[in-house]
Design an enzyme around this catalytic site. Structure first.
Site, PDB file in Angstrom:
ATOM      1  N   CYS A  61       0.835  -1.198   0.000  1.00  0.00           N
ATOM      2  CA  CYS A  61       0.000   0.000   0.000  1.00  0.00           C
ATOM      3  C   CYS A  61       0.873   1.253   0.000  1.00  0.00           C
ATOM      4  O   CYS A  61       1.900   1.301   0.682  1.00  0.00           O
ATOM      5  CB  CYS A  61      -0.919   0.018   1.221  1.00  0.00           C
ATOM      6  SG  CYS A  61      -2.190  -1.264   1.187  1.00  0.00           S
ATOM      7  N   HIS A  87      29.077 -19.728 -11.011  1.00  0.00           N
ATOM      8  CA  HIS A  87      27.668 -19.438 -11.283  1.00  0.00           C
ATOM      9  C   HIS A  87      27.002 -18.828 -10.053  1.00  0.00           C
ATOM     10  O   HIS A  87      27.398 -19.080  -8.920  1.00  0.00           O
ATOM     11  CB  HIS A  87      26.929 -20.718 -11.700  1.00  0.00           C
ATOM     12  CG  HIS A  87      25.578 -20.462 -12.289  1.00  0.00           C
ATOM     13  ND1 HIS A  87      24.429 -20.449 -11.521  1.00  0.00           N
ATOM     14  CD2 HIS A  87      25.183 -20.202 -13.562  1.00  0.00           C
ATOM     15  CE1 HIS A  87      23.395 -20.181 -12.305  1.00  0.00           C
ATOM     16  NE2 HIS A  87      23.825 -20.035 -13.543  1.00  0.00           N
ATOM     17  N   CYS A 141      23.438 -31.773 -14.634  1.00  0.00           N
ATOM     18  CA  CYS A 141      22.357 -30.790 -14.723  1.00  0.00           C
ATOM     19  C   CYS A 141      21.220 -31.474 -15.445  1.00  0.00           C
ATOM     20  O   CYS A 141      21.333 -31.803 -16.634  1.00  0.00           O
ATOM     21  CB  CYS A 141      22.805 -29.544 -15.474  1.00  0.00           C
ATOM     22  SG  CYS A 141      21.452 -28.392 -15.827  1.00  0.00           S
ATOM     23  N   ILE A 152      19.764 -20.956 -22.644  1.00  0.00           N
ATOM     24  CA  ILE A 152      21.211 -20.776 -22.510  1.00  0.00           C
ATOM     25  C   ILE A 152      21.848 -21.880 -21.670  1.00  0.00           C
ATOM     26  O   ILE A 152      23.003 -22.260 -21.896  1.00  0.00           O
ATOM     27  CB  ILE A 152      21.523 -19.380 -21.900  1.00  0.00           C
ATOM     28  CG1 ILE A 152      23.027 -19.109 -21.903  1.00  0.00           C
ATOM     29  CG2 ILE A 152      20.935 -19.241 -20.512  1.00  0.00           C
ATOM     30  CD1 ILE A 152      23.648 -18.980 -23.247  1.00  0.00           C
ATOM     31  N   SER A 179      16.305 -16.470 -19.552  1.00  0.00           N
ATOM     32  CA  SER A 179      14.977 -16.327 -18.954  1.00  0.00           C
ATOM     33  C   SER A 179      14.497 -14.884 -19.000  1.00  0.00           C
ATOM     34  O   SER A 179      13.294 -14.625 -18.926  1.00  0.00           O
ATOM     35  CB  SER A 179      14.990 -16.833 -17.510  1.00  0.00           C
ATOM     36  OG  SER A 179      16.051 -16.259 -16.785  1.00  0.00           O
ATOM     37  N   GLU A 224      11.597 -20.698 -14.870  1.00  0.00           N
ATOM     38  CA  GLU A 224      11.755 -22.149 -14.946  1.00  0.00           C
ATOM     39  C   GLU A 224      10.894 -22.923 -13.950  1.00  0.00           C
ATOM     40  O   GLU A 224      10.922 -24.153 -13.949  1.00  0.00           O
ATOM     41  CB  GLU A 224      13.222 -22.530 -14.688  1.00  0.00           C
ATOM     42  CG  GLU A 224      14.199 -22.054 -15.739  1.00  0.00           C
ATOM     43  CD  GLU A 224      15.631 -22.457 -15.378  1.00  0.00           C
ATOM     44  OE1 GLU A 224      15.846 -23.610 -14.989  1.00  0.00           O
ATOM     45  OE2 GLU A 224      16.520 -21.606 -15.481  1.00  0.00           O
ATOM     46  N   THR A 282      16.769 -14.414 -12.737  1.00  0.00           N
ATOM     47  CA  THR A 282      17.315 -14.044 -11.433  1.00  0.00           C
ATOM     48  C   THR A 282      17.563 -12.537 -11.373  1.00  0.00           C
ATOM     49  O   THR A 282      17.347 -11.904 -10.335  1.00  0.00           O
ATOM     50  CB  THR A 282      18.624 -14.802 -11.158  1.00  0.00           C
ATOM     51  OG1 THR A 282      19.503 -14.664 -12.284  1.00  0.00           O
ATOM     52  CG2 THR A 282      18.363 -16.281 -10.931  1.00  0.00           C
ATOM     53  N   CYS A 311      20.488 -26.435  -5.364  1.00  0.00           N
ATOM     54  CA  CYS A 311      20.868 -27.485  -6.312  1.00  0.00           C
ATOM     55  C   CYS A 311      21.916 -28.422  -5.707  1.00  0.00           C
ATOM     56  O   CYS A 311      23.000 -27.976  -5.305  1.00  0.00           O
ATOM     57  CB  CYS A 311      21.419 -26.848  -7.580  1.00  0.00           C
ATOM     58  SG  CYS A 311      21.990 -28.056  -8.797  1.00  0.00           S
TER      59      CYS A 311
END
Length: 617
Positions: A35, A176, A256, A287, A308, A409, A433, A541
């Site tokens: 708000c 990464h 992966c 990618i 993404s 994803e 991200t 992960c």
């Protein structure tokens, strides 16, 4: 009542009838998030098991809206409150003059808060682990959050040891975003003293590795999954740096599930189907796949890489620029399904809304492209897989009034929830991200622009490894502002089986859960880390976890010593195959170059368009 002035007068009349909320209840825990003005809402069950609401606001018009909702909703049974949908409130006919966009968002956020308060009164819901961030402190709740917070302030001795070995042996590191906080914290601090450390998404890791070597590094350590280290090796070779040593962080495969799905026979069949339609076809590949996948796919169907954050524009531009095009997206099933859902929703919007997303499209053109959009149905990320039905239902019930974020994803349930929050209340974001980080930053900046204390709660619908970036960004904004009255909570959704409910913890806590300010209960997760496993109990992960700080130090210490012979199994797979007479790096980079040309000009490159048209049989 058609006169806007009369509507204003009526709302102000309602505002005067609303009893003032006790000052002790005007606390951040009772604030309505999202708000523009300050709004507080509380709820209780009366003796007849009906909900009684109380509310207040520092704005008279908003107070009138609050009074209207309190009057309408108080006295309802809990199940009746939960049945009230936002669209039902359109029957109030308040009109656009009264309900400006920001006021409409606030009105709907009040309703969502009422629904959430009702659920909290009537159901024993588990609470997800979370981090509470202020300008000078990080407070974890739940063992998974404790693990995330533990390394945000890295061990100085570990940083010193890493900097020493990297500088002495001229080792560069590309990592990464999804590294564990322990690793990210040490790397980020070490990067202040050794410039050849880079943390990013997979797209630029190989480019940075080349730059490091050209600046004097003789070894590159890759912290990521195998296709990332393979890409680094191939791009270095292509750039003339075959003598540079490249190491992964484990002798075993660092897999992966998503990248591997694109190297199966099912994916080959999918591409063959695309090539055999007799129509213009373009393959849009995510990618996060290997150069081998990109090279071999491009040999079958003209291919462009996407991320993404640009996949929506890539697909829409393809349909706008190439007549009768069919688009074949892969390998991420969830992202493909979410794209289809997004475009289906877009097809119901007026042209002016469609053109805000892409100027060359209309409602009619979006409807026409839907049958020509295909996506692979057998590729998922095991981390994003957890954001399915059960987890999403818990988010909806226990955190429905929070800011909701979802990576492109994640499964459709979480994607839909965040889309609804974005569309109806400006309380959600879907994307990459980077999009999520930008969204959180923008909401924190908006809160800092207001002259009152606040608490913002964000549900992190992506891999938990990005918490390091979020904490650094949020704390930087808070410290820069000099404010000490704003708190940001980051919530980590985890598997329902991995957390406990208030009823399950009552015995351990002397008859009840730990109470937080505002009456919320804190439910600690099990000591095992709330279900972190290869089954995806938490959004972290398991393959990325193989890139530990211990592994990194072990690899670095063996470089340039007789023990380096033991690192043979740590070397990434080298591509020796060729595709249509070109090296794997040359062929695999072409789809990436197409993407970069599109990002630069906003148009698909002529070479790609001509390739698509020339292959029509």
């Amino acid at each position: 009542m058609s006169d806007p002035k009369e509507r204003y007068k009526l709302l102000l009349k309602y505002a005067r009838t609303l009893p003032a909320l006790d000052a002790a209840k005007k606390v951040p825990a009772n604030r309505v998030m999202g708000c523009t003005s300050e709004v507080w809402m509380t709820a209780r069950l009366d003796d007849s098991n009906r909900i009684q609401f109380s509310g207040d606001s520092d704005s008279e018009l908003t107070r009138g809206l609050c009074a209207l909702l309190v009057q309408l909703m108080s006295g309802l049974k809990p199940e009746e409150v939960l049945q009230v949908k936002p669209e039902m409130l359109s029957a109030l006919n308040l009109g656009p003059a009264v309900m400006a966009p920001s006021r409409t968002n606030g009105f709907l956020n009040m309703l969502e808060t009422m629904r959430k308060r009702t659920v909290m009164l009537t159901e024993h819901l588990p609470r997800f682990p979370s981090l509470h961030i202020t300008g000078d402190a990080i407070t974890p709740q739940g063992s998974f959050a404790e693990a995330q917070a533990q390394y945000l302030a890295p061990n100085a001795a570990q940083v010193d040891a890493l900097v020493k070995v990297l500088s002495e042996k001229k080792i560069g590191i590309v990592a990464h975003f999804y590294m564990d906080p322990q690793v990210q914290g040490v790397l980020t601090s070490a990067a202040e003293r050794w410039p050849h450390i880079h943390i990013s998404d997979s797209l630029v890791m190989a480019d940075r590795a080349v730059a490091m070597v050209e600046e004097g590094c003789t070894t590159v350590a890759v912290l990521g999954v195998d296709f990332m280290s393979e890409n680094v090796r191939a791009i270095l070779d292509e750039a003339g740096h075959k003598d540079t040593k490249v190491y992964r962080m484990a002798s075993d495969d660092i897999g992966c599930s998503l990248a591997e799905a694109a190297e199966t026979g099912l994916y080959s069949d999918y591409l063959s189907q695309a090539a055999a339609t007799g129509k213009p076809a373009m393959h849009v590949v995510y990618i996060n796949t290997s150069l081998k996948t990109k090279a071999e796919a491009h040999a079958v169907v003209p291919t462009i890489t996407c991320t993404s954050s640009n996949v929506v524009q890539t697909v829409l531009q393809g349909f706008a620029q190439i007549p009768d095009l069919t688009v074949w997206y892969g390998p991420d099933t969830y992202m493909g399904r979410n794209l289809a859902q997004l475009f289906t929703s877009l097809a119901d919007l007026p042209d002016e809304e469609v053109q805000k997303l892409h100027p060359k499209h209309t409602q009619a053109s979006v409807r026409a492209l839907l049958p020509r959009l295909h996506y692979f149905e057998e590729g998922t990320c095991i981390v994003h897989h957890i954001f399915g039905g059960e987890v999403t239902e818990l988010v909806r019930k226990a955190y429905g009034d929070a800011y909701l974020t979802a990576h492109f994803e994640v499964p459709g349930e979480m994607f839909t929830l965040a889309m609804e929050a974005k569309k109806t209340r400006d309380m959600g974001v879907v994307g990459s991200t980077s999009n999520i980080l930008d969204f959180i930053s923008s909401k924190v900046k908006c809160a800092l622009d207001k002259p009152f204390a606040d608490k913002l709660q964000f549900v992190l619908g992506t891999e938990s490894g990005m918490i390091t970036s979020i904490v650094r960004k949020v704390q930087g904004l808070l410290k820069e502002s000099g404010r000490d009255d704003l708190e940001v909570e980051i919530v980590f959704p985890v598997s329902p089986e991995s957390i406990t409910t208030s009823s399950q913890t009552s015995a351990a806590n002397g008859g009840g859960p730990v109470l937080l300010p505002g009456g919320l209960s804190m439910i600690p997760g099990p000591a095992s880390g709330e279900g972190c496993s290869t089954e995806g109990g938490c959004a972290s992960c398991p393959y990325m976890k193989m890139n530990s700080l211990t592994a990194l130090m072990s690899v670095c210490e063996r470089v340039d010593t007789p023990g380096e012979v033991l690192l043979e199994a740590y070397k990434p797979r080298a591509y020796t195959e060729t595709v249509n007479g070109r090296s794997m790096a040359q062929a695999g980079c072409e789809p990436i170059l197409h993407m970069r040309a599109f990002q630069s000009s906003g148009q698909l490159p002529d070479s790609l368009v001509q390739d698509v048209l020339s292959r029509v049989k």
